[in-house]
Design an enzyme around this catalytic site. Structure first.
Site, short mmCIF file in Angstrom:
data_model
loop_
_atom_site.label_atom_id
_atom_site.label_comp_id
_atom_site.label_asym_id
_atom_site.label_seq_id
_atom_site.Cartn_x
_atom_site.Cartn_y
_atom_site.Cartn_z
N LYS A 79 0.83 -1.14 0.12
CA LYS A 79 0.05 0.01 0.04
C LYS A 79 0.87 1.10 -0.09
CE LYS A 79 -3.93 1.95 2.47
NZ LYS A 79 -4.87 1.90 3.84
N SER A 154 -9.80 1.52 2.62
CA SER A 154 -9.00 2.46 1.83
C SER A 154 -7.83 1.50 1.20
CB SER A 154 -8.35 3.60 2.48
OG SER A 154 -7.63 3.00 3.76
N SER A 178 -9.93 -0.59 7.08
CA SER A 178 -9.26 -0.51 5.53
C SER A 178 -8.66 -1.85 4.97
CB SER A 178 -8.55 0.69 5.59
OG SER A 178 -9.12 1.68 5.54
N1 GLN Z 1 -13.24 4.35 6.10
C1 GLN Z 1 -12.72 4.43 7.41
C2 GLN Z 1 -12.13 5.99 7.37
O1 GLN Z 1 -12.42 6.58 6.45
C3 GLN Z 1 -11.60 3.76 7.83
C4 GLN Z 1 -10.42 3.96 6.76
C5 GLN Z 1 -9.07 2.97 7.20
O2 GLN Z 1 -9.21 1.83 8.24
N2 GLN Z 1 -8.04 3.65 7.23
O3 GLN Z 1 -11.53 6.42 8.10
#
Ligand code: GLN
Length: 489
Positions: A79, A154, A178
């Site tokens: 990532k 994400s 995410s």
């Molecule tokens: N969707 C959640 C957010 O937008 C979690 C994102 C994540 O785990 N990085 O914060």
């Protein structure tokens, strides 16, 4: 078997037997990426020359009897918020577009020492803020099962790369879901480790008290293999947990046995209004499978769960507003050259460098931390966080693992939620609480919904309960078979 079908475990066996080389493996995945990337867009960058150079080095080491271990020469996608020396690390943001990592994250160093090949940088929501990769400044990735749908987020690029067989496995990061939610949307396995099991050094911080790096793989066994590699105390991250960690892959060698295991079904999760009927059916069928295998199902109540999303968006944005203050056009990345003075440099660099969602969260985070509102929002959220954590502590007295959907629905169409941040925030309703409580969770595929898209099954365990959730996941995978992946041809 085509090389792109190999798991990490199978690739290691093939390499050890001399049936393949790292170069052959990497060339196969590169060819696959070349064929499908125009449609999937999982990668932000993938440097063919660099991959093949690493592969040749691995092959030379193995040929001379100096392999770094069983995984020397196996490609792994990473990532774009995890530092790998010399590679871009944009976090899906324009503000870090020109930045190249000057050091290895701790996980990167460990994987390098084990011989893994760093195979490209995967797309993500900007600074890991989002649930669909639509917040990436470089455009969204597509779900390999249905190219009109999002892969989740994400870590959507990592999930899409693995599901499209562009890489055997990937690393993601999970602040509120995410890793697990995109793994669920793409029909692969994703594990969020207990807070502190894996070092965050070299992971670009979003919300430091919630972030964890974890594996995204095709099988449960591969997730255990990667977790073994990356876990452990790190002097560079004082929140890592002391103690002897690891032995996850070894724990899966015994036949998976769930007889007598107490599996908790959180009432509040199954009662949630937004839970799609087809997802509920698939997850309830998985629970029945466990029952047939000899596990006991117990109803569990987590009464404070309904505050989880609100609590998360106060704590995560508060921490993000502090963490992202360092991106000011001076120290890192893009600077607006037309600025007349220092203040304007900050203002213009940040105004142009950050996308809308990141700005929304910085503003929200600054607001909940401001004097006058701190007590009403931030302090209260911290108290509710403790209540949520206590709910889980109580639950794990009555059961060994918790079972739930990973997400309330299967992958949604691109654009379906992008105009409504609140609807998007609810995509993580089932995953967020594990981060607030600091416990571990895994998502694995459990069939498909009415639309033919994968459904994710989430298993959560107590802090440092990774062996338990991996073994429990393995038992289901043994029955259901390893993740089926879409053809995309
Ligand atoms: N969707 C959640 C957010 O937008 C979690 C994102 C994540 O785990 N990085 O914060």
């Amino acid at each position: 078997m085509p090389l792109i079908d190999l798991t990490i475990k199978q690739a290691a066996t093939a390499l050890a037997a001399g049936e393949t080389t790292s170069r052959a493996l990497c060339e196969a995945f590169l060819a696959r990426a070349e064929a499908v990337e125009p449609r999937v867009k999982a990668f932000l960058s993938l440097d063919r020359e660099d991959v093949l150079r690493q592969a040749d080095e691995a092959d030379r080491r193995r040929a001379s009897g100096a392999a770094r271990g069983p995984y020397d020469g196996i490609p792994l996608a990473v990532k774009d918020n995890i530092n790998v020396t010399g590679q871009p690390c944009s976090c899906g943001s324009k503000i870090l577009a020109p930045y190249r990592a000057t050091y290895d994250a701790t996980v990167t160093r460990k994987l390098r020492e084990a011989g893994f090949i760093f195979f490209g940088r995967t797309n993500q929501d900007e600074f890991a803020m989002g649930s669909s990769t639509e917040n990436s400044a470089y455009g969204p990735s597509a779900n390999p099962w249905n190219l009109e749908c999002v892969p989740g987020g994400s870590s959507g690029g990592s999930a899409a790369a693995v599901a499209a067989r562009e890489a055997p496995a990937a690393l993601g990061s999970d602040t509120g879901g995410s890793i697990r939610q995109p793994a669920g949307f793409c029909g692969i396995v994703g594990l969020k480790p207990t807070y502190g099991l894996v070092s965050r050094f070299g992971l670009v911080a979003y919300a430091s008290s919630l972030d964890q790096i974890g594996p995204m793989t095709r099988t449960v066994a591969d997730a255990a293999i990667l977790l073994d590699q990356i876990c452990g105390l790190d002097p560079m991250d004082s929140t890592t947990l002391p103690g002897a960690h690891g032995g996850y892959a070894a724990a899966l060698e015994a036949p998976a046995d769930v007889r007598g295991l107490r599996i908790g079904l959180p009432t509040e999760y199954f009662a949630a209004q937004g839970l799609a009927p087809d997802v509920r059916r698939a997850v309830e069928a998985a629970a029945k499978t466990y029952e047939k295998l000899g596990a006991t199902l117990v109803e569990i109540s987590l009464p404070n769960l309904r505050y989880a999303v609100a609590t998360y968006y106060i704590i995560a944005t508060a921490e993000a507003s502090a963490n992202l203050a360092r991106f000011d056009g001076i120290r890192y990345g893009a600077r607006s050259p037309e600025a007349k003075d220092l203040l304007e440099t900050y203002r213009l660099s940040r105004a142009k460098g950050f996308g809308d969602e990141v700005k929304r969260r910085i503003i929200l985070g600054t607001y909940v931390l401001s004097s006058g509102y701190y007590d009403a929002y931030y302090l209260r959220a911290q108290k509710v966080r403790t209540l949520i954590r206590n709910d889980f502590l109580r639950a794990f007295e009555a059961c060994d693992v918790l079972l739930s959907p990973t997400a309330p629905e299967t992958a949604f169409k691109r654009g379906a939620k992008s105009a409504d941040p609140l609807a998007m925030y609810l995509a993580d309703i089932y995953t967020i609480s594990a981060n607030l409580a600091g416990i571990c969770g895994i998502s694995l595929p459990c069939g498909t919904g009415d639309d033919g898209l994968p459904v994710g099954l989430q298993l959560m365990g107590p802090a440092l309960g990774e062996k338990k959730i991996l073994q429990t996941a393995q038992a289901f995978e043994n029955v259901a078979g390893p993740a089926k992946l879409p053809e995309l041809d």
